[in-house]
Design a protein around this motif. Structure first.
Motif, short mmCIF file in Angstrom:
data_model
loop_
_atom_site.label_atom_id
_atom_site.label_comp_id
_atom_site.label_asym_id
_atom_site.label_seq_id
_atom_site.Cartn_x
_atom_site.Cartn_y
_atom_site.Cartn_z
N ILE A 601 54.40 4.60 6.66
CA ILE A 601 54.22 5.48 5.73
C ILE A 601 54.10 4.47 4.28
O ILE A 601 53.77 3.66 3.91
CB ILE A 601 56.00 5.35 5.41
CG1 ILE A 601 56.16 6.26 6.77
CG2 ILE A 601 55.69 6.83 4.11
CD1 ILE A 601 57.78 6.82 6.87
N VAL A 602 52.63 5.07 3.43
CA VAL A 602 52.31 4.59 2.36
C VAL A 602 52.32 5.38 0.80
O VAL A 602 53.12 7.23 0.98
CB VAL A 602 50.82 4.28 2.87
CG1 VAL A 602 49.98 5.26 0.66
CG2 VAL A 602 50.42 4.24 3.44
N LEU A 603 53.50 5.58 0.06
CA LEU A 603 53.81 5.86 -0.50
C LEU A 603 53.42 5.74 -1.76
O LEU A 603 53.12 4.80 -2.12
CB LEU A 603 55.17 5.76 -1.18
CG LEU A 603 55.79 6.30 -3.01
CD1 LEU A 603 55.75 7.51 -2.62
CD2 LEU A 603 57.22 5.31 -2.64
N ALA A 604 52.19 7.00 -2.09
CA ALA A 604 51.29 6.71 -2.77
C ALA A 604 51.21 7.03 -4.29
O ALA A 604 52.10 7.84 -4.55
CB ALA A 604 49.81 7.85 -2.32
N SER A 605 50.64 6.00 -4.70
CA SER A 605 51.33 6.40 -6.86
C SER A 605 49.33 6.67 -6.68
O SER A 605 48.02 6.85 -6.20
CB SER A 605 50.87 5.35 -7.27
OG SER A 605 50.38 5.36 -8.43
N ASP A 606 49.15 7.78 -7.93
CA ASP A 606 48.53 8.45 -7.97
C ASP A 606 47.49 7.48 -9.89
O ASP A 606 47.06 8.07 -10.23
CB ASP A 606 47.86 9.85 -9.02
CG ASP A 606 49.12 10.16 -9.70
OD1 ASP A 606 49.90 9.02 -10.28
OD2 ASP A 606 49.37 11.19 -10.21
N GLY A 607 48.71 6.40 -10.44
CA GLY A 607 47.95 5.46 -11.43
C GLY A 607 49.19 5.79 -12.10
O GLY A 607 49.04 4.86 -13.28
N GLY A 608 50.38 6.32 -11.47
CA GLY A 608 51.59 6.46 -13.04
C GLY A 608 52.35 5.85 -12.30
O GLY A 608 52.41 5.44 -10.63
N PRO A 609 53.94 5.42 -12.42
CA PRO A 609 55.08 5.57 -11.33
C PRO A 609 55.09 6.05 -10.45
O PRO A 609 55.29 7.52 -10.95
CB PRO A 609 56.05 5.46 -13.00
CG PRO A 609 55.50 6.13 -13.56
CD PRO A 609 54.12 6.41 -13.50
N TYR A 610 56.12 5.36 -9.10
CA TYR A 610 56.28 6.57 -8.34
C TYR A 610 57.32 7.68 -8.84
O TYR A 610 58.13 7.29 -9.44
CB TYR A 610 57.35 5.42 -7.19
CG TYR A 610 55.79 4.92 -7.18
CD1 TYR A 610 55.10 5.01 -6.37
CD2 TYR A 610 55.47 3.42 -6.84
CE1 TYR A 610 54.02 4.27 -5.45
CE2 TYR A 610 55.44 2.51 -6.47
CZ TYR A 610 53.87 2.82 -5.89
OH TYR A 610 53.32 1.76 -5.39
N ASP A 611 56.82 9.11 -8.80
CA ASP A 611 58.39 10.03 -8.44
C ASP A 611 59.76 9.58 -8.06
O ASP A 611 59.49 9.46 -6.53
CB ASP A 611 57.24 11.06 -9.08
CG ASP A 611 58.99 12.33 -8.53
OD1 ASP A 611 59.35 12.49 -9.61
OD2 ASP A 611 59.18 13.18 -7.74
N PRO A 612 60.69 9.57 -8.32
CA PRO A 612 62.39 9.51 -8.00
C PRO A 612 62.05 10.60 -6.62
O PRO A 612 62.76 9.91 -6.06
CB PRO A 612 63.30 9.68 -8.63
CG PRO A 612 62.09 9.23 -10.39
CD PRO A 612 61.06 9.94 -10.20
N THR A 613 62.01 11.58 -6.76
CA THR A 613 62.07 12.05 -5.66
C THR A 613 61.31 12.81 -4.46
O THR A 613 60.99 12.26 -3.35
CB THR A 613 62.08 14.32 -6.03
OG1 THR A 613 63.06 14.21 -7.33
CG2 THR A 613 61.94 15.07 -5.09
N THR A 614 59.47 11.98 -5.19
CA THR A 614 58.71 11.37 -3.91
C THR A 614 59.16 9.97 -2.86
O THR A 614 59.63 9.98 -2.13
CB THR A 614 57.58 10.98 -4.63
OG1 THR A 614 56.98 12.59 -5.40
CG2 THR A 614 56.38 11.11 -3.36
N VAL A 615 59.91 9.12 -3.95
CA VAL A 615 60.55 8.12 -3.49
C VAL A 615 61.91 8.52 -2.68
O VAL A 615 61.66 7.70 -1.07
CB VAL A 615 60.84 7.49 -4.32
CG1 VAL A 615 61.77 5.83 -4.00
CG2 VAL A 615 59.32 6.81 -5.19
N ALA A 616 62.52 9.21 -3.00
CA ALA A 616 63.81 9.73 -2.19
C ALA A 616 62.83 10.23 -0.26
O ALA A 616 63.24 9.28 0.40
CB ALA A 616 64.30 10.75 -2.58
N VAL A 617 62.37 10.67 -0.28
CA VAL A 617 61.83 11.59 0.39
C VAL A 617 61.22 10.64 1.69
O VAL A 617 61.16 10.72 2.71
CB VAL A 617 60.53 12.70 0.55
CG1 VAL A 617 59.87 13.16 1.50
CG2 VAL A 617 60.75 13.78 -0.38
N ALA A 618 59.82 9.53 1.27
CA ALA A 618 59.41 8.78 1.74
C ALA A 618 60.52 7.40 2.55
O ALA A 618 60.52 7.25 3.76
CB ALA A 618 58.40 7.36 0.94
N ASP A 619 61.66 7.95 1.29
CA ASP A 619 62.62 6.66 2.28
C ASP A 619 63.65 7.35 2.96
O ASP A 619 63.86 6.71 3.89
CB ASP A 619 63.54 5.52 0.89
CG ASP A 619 64.61 4.97 1.20
OD1 ASP A 619 64.53 3.53 1.71
OD2 ASP A 619 66.06 5.31 0.52
#
Length: 729
Positions: A601-619
């Protein structure tokens, strides 16, 4: 590239610094300030000197850490970044050029007391001589400054000593003629009298033993000049009747005539001419080093960094500065522009204090031999007081400073930005602070999500016909996001009918698609560890039906497919776009290419910090599928090492708060052709990027599923925070 010769000793440093101050500040400005504040102008000079102390200490500290030509520009550029460095370099160069021209034009009226001479031609001639002297070399400049300052101080000392006995106490009453407001306005006006105290830092690269001579020269000259200014102004006010020198072009000569007669006037005239020539000379010397230093940093054309083989000086930079001074003398009303230069100097001093904080708090290589006492309160005081003084400079001065600032920004964006990859210490400092804040928010969010996981519901919304495999993939994703024992996945097939068709009739008729859907879901739900519910909803407006159901069920997230390349989505927009913007919960749009318990699974950044909700989904997905998360961050190869290190540290901190196995990856944004595509990419979506869906991710392969996470509106960061994250991260 040639280096500048270090041949300026402590006496030359003191002479340059004192000579840069004692000029228009005492021979021209007292008459104007007296008209504003009355006798309290004495206190205004003391307050102005006091307010310069933080910048003097800050510049002394940074000059011992970075003894390079350029002074203010170097410190702000290294501390605050090349953009503000460009603003400081260009603005200070102009303001010093203005001050040099003002000193020459202001000095000639004293000469006119003796000779019937035209002001502008004489000022132009003096400017040409000073330009030539500066081209010949810094050693000659330093020696000339020493001689000028010695003679000038002797004359002024005689004026003070010889006039002290003539002071009349009633001349000081009433002391606060202009009140507190007049005092502050006068303080802002005479502030520029001390601006020269730190100009010697601009030739720090030519100073012997800079760690000793620069702090002693700056602080010693400031203390000496403050006492001298206060004494001279106190004498001027005390020996003349109220208002007799207000508005005079030669106020010191007027005071000297009242106490010392013709001899005193002659001495003051000599001191004034020498002082103003000294100010102009120091201005040309220091201001010419700004384009020189900016050129070496690729913020100005390379020709300004050329050092003459014959003279050992930056001839082109000096010549250009000289041309500007000559043009100002010949064509511009310098007295009016002086306030513009003063306003920008106040702003630059505030930036200097901020730069020290940036260096101290960042992890940049910074080892000054002299450290400012009372850090950071001294710098905070200097910054706040500087901006307060700016409010006293008037609208014209503020607008003029803004014009110079905007012009500098335009120059940076048009010429310098593509040539420079450096960052200021403040940029990395803000980046680390942003990273810490996001990590804390992410940890709090993950903890809260775990605590609130009881009874959460995921809505899988089917807005178009889907095959069994696609429905199975969506159901699998839904079950991966909830607690197996307490969560619920609700799968709903939404069917839209024309407005003319009655809903009760459409709902009572079970179509072949309805039958197939229920049979399919019965089979798919049978082998799930999670409680699964399913059904159909008929409506005239699918998007509103989805949102209404999400509100009614109080779901935590909506999962739906989003076909990026479908013509209808690209032209008219998909109904799910409206759902994203209006949903009361998170929305996960899936570009479904066979989602099935992904291992990579790649948690992708668009050049900014990772969004907490998106991090939670990937986790959650990685935890359910025993997969590995790769924290991907795009970065060009030419980025500063400090930025890469800060991003890697931020990724490590994010990894520590996740429950899944995590790897980190910081590399070029366009790199990825040599790697095996992941099974799944999870990325943060923004509502302004919908328009038919996200663009394909460069890591994606033909079998890579992509999930774009749109957090609910209440979780979206504010616009200022998004701007800060985008600017510094």
């Amino acid at each position: 590239m040639k280096e500048l010769e270090r041949d300026l000793g402590l006496s030359a440093v003191l002479a340059i610094s004192i000579g840069a101050m004692i000029g228009s500040g005492i021979f021209i400005l007292p008459a104007l300030a007296l008209g504003i504040a009355g006798p309290s102008v004495i206190l205004a000079y003391f307050l102005a000197g006091l307010l310069v102390v933080p910048a003097a200490l800050s510049k002394s500290e940074m000059a011992t850490a970075m003894p390079e030509a350029g002074g203010t520009y170097i410190y702000i550029e290294r501390g605050m970044g090349p953009l503000l460095g460009t603003v400081a370099g260009i603005g200070t160069w102009f303001s010093l050029s203005f001050k040099s021209a003002l000193a020459l034009v202001g000095g000639v009226p004293y000469l006119v007391l003796l000779f019937d001479l035209p002001v502008k031609p004489v000022a132009l001639g003096l400017a040409a001589v000073l330009i030539l002297v500066n081209i010949l070399g810094a050693k000659q400049t330093g020696r000339l400054q020493v001689a000028i300052v010695v003679v000038m101080l002797a004359a002024l000392g005689w004026f003070v000593a010889g006039s002290a006995a003539s002071v009349q106490t009633p001349n000081y009453e009433p002391f606060f003629t202009g009140g507190a407001e007049g005092l502050l306005a006068a303080t802002g006006l005479v502030f520029v009298s001390y601006a020269g105290v730190t100009k010697v830092a601009s030739v720090a690269e030519e100073v012997e033993d800079p760690s000793r001579n620069i702090p002693l020269g700056i602080l010693g000259s400031l203390a000496f000049t403050t006492v001298l200014y206060v004494a001279i102004v106190a004498i001027m006010v005390g020996v003349t009747e109220a208002g007799s020198i207000a508005g005079s072009l030669t106020p010191v000569a007027v005071a000297a005539e009242a106490t010392l007669g013709t001899a005193g006037v002659l001495a003051v005239i000599a001191a004034a001419i020498l002082a103003l020539v000294s100010t102009a000379n120091a201005g040309v010397l220091s201001s010419s080093r700004y384009p020189f230093a900016m050129s070496r940093d690729q913020l100005a054309p390379s020709t300004f960094a050329t050092v003459s083989d014959r003279f050992g000086t930056p001839v082109t930079a000096i010549t250009m500065t000289g041309v500007v001074v000559l043009i100002l003398i010949a064509f511009v009303p310098i007295l009016e522009i002086a306030k513009l230069a003063s306003a920008f100097q106040i702003l630059v001093f505030a930036l200097v204090n901020m730069a020290v904080v940036a260096f101290r708090e960042s992890e940049a290589e910074y080892a000054p031999a002299f450290e400012s006492p009372l850090y950071p309160w001294m710098q905070i005081f200097g910054t706040v007081s500087g901006f307060l003084l700016l409010t006293q400079m008037g609208a014209v001065a503020l607008v003029g400073a803004a014009v110079i600032t905007v012009a500098s920004v335009v120059w940076y964006l048009a010429y310098s930005r593509s040539k420079v990859v450096r960052e200021g210490a403040a940029t990395d400092l803000f980046r680390r602070e942003v990273g810490r804040k996001v990590v804390d928010d992410t940890e709090s969010f993950l903890t809260r999500e775990t605590d609130d996981a009881d009874g959460e519901t995921i809505l899988v919304a089917l807005t178009s016909d889907a095959s069994r495999e696609r429905v199975r993939s969506l159901l699998t994703l839904g079950t991966d996001l909830v607690d197996p024992e307490k969560g619920t996945v609700t799968v709903v097939r939404f069917e839209e009918v024309p407005d003319q068709a009655p809903l009760d009739h459409a709902a009572s008729v079970q179509s072949e698609g309805d039958v197939a859907f229920e049979e399919r879901m019965s089979d798919l739900a049978a082998d799930r560890d999670v409680h699964v519910e399913f059904g159909e909803i008929v409506s005239h407006d699918t998007k509103r039906a989805v949102v209404n159901l999400a509100e009614g069920l109080d779901v935590s997230a909506i999962v739906a497919e989003h076909e990026r390349l479908r013509l209808r989505s690209r032209i008219l927009g998909d109904p799910i776009d409206w759902v994203v913007r209006n949903a009361p919960c998170d929305v996960l749009l899936i570009e479904n290419r066979g989602y099935d318990r992904p291992e990579s699974i790649v948690l992708a950044s668009d050049g900014g910090p990772y969004d907490p909700t998106t991090v939670a989904v990937a986790d959650a997905i990685a935890r359910s599928s025993s997969g590995t998360i790769t924290l991907q961050f795009p970065m060009e190869d030419d980025q500063p090492d400090q930025r890469r290190q800060t991003i890697e540290r931020y990724q490590d901190e994010i990894a520590d708060v996740l429950s899944a196995t995590v790897e980190t990856d910081v590399r070029r944004a366009d790199d990825g052709a040599d790697r095996r595509p992941p099974d799944l990419i999870v990325q943060h979506g923004r509502t302004d990027r919908l328009g038919g869906g996200q663009q394909p991710h460069h890591y994606a392969g033909p079998e890579t599923t992509e999930i774009t996470v749109y957090p609910r509106a209440s979780r979206s960061p504010s616009l200022p925070r998004r701007l800060v994250e985008r600017l510094f991260f």
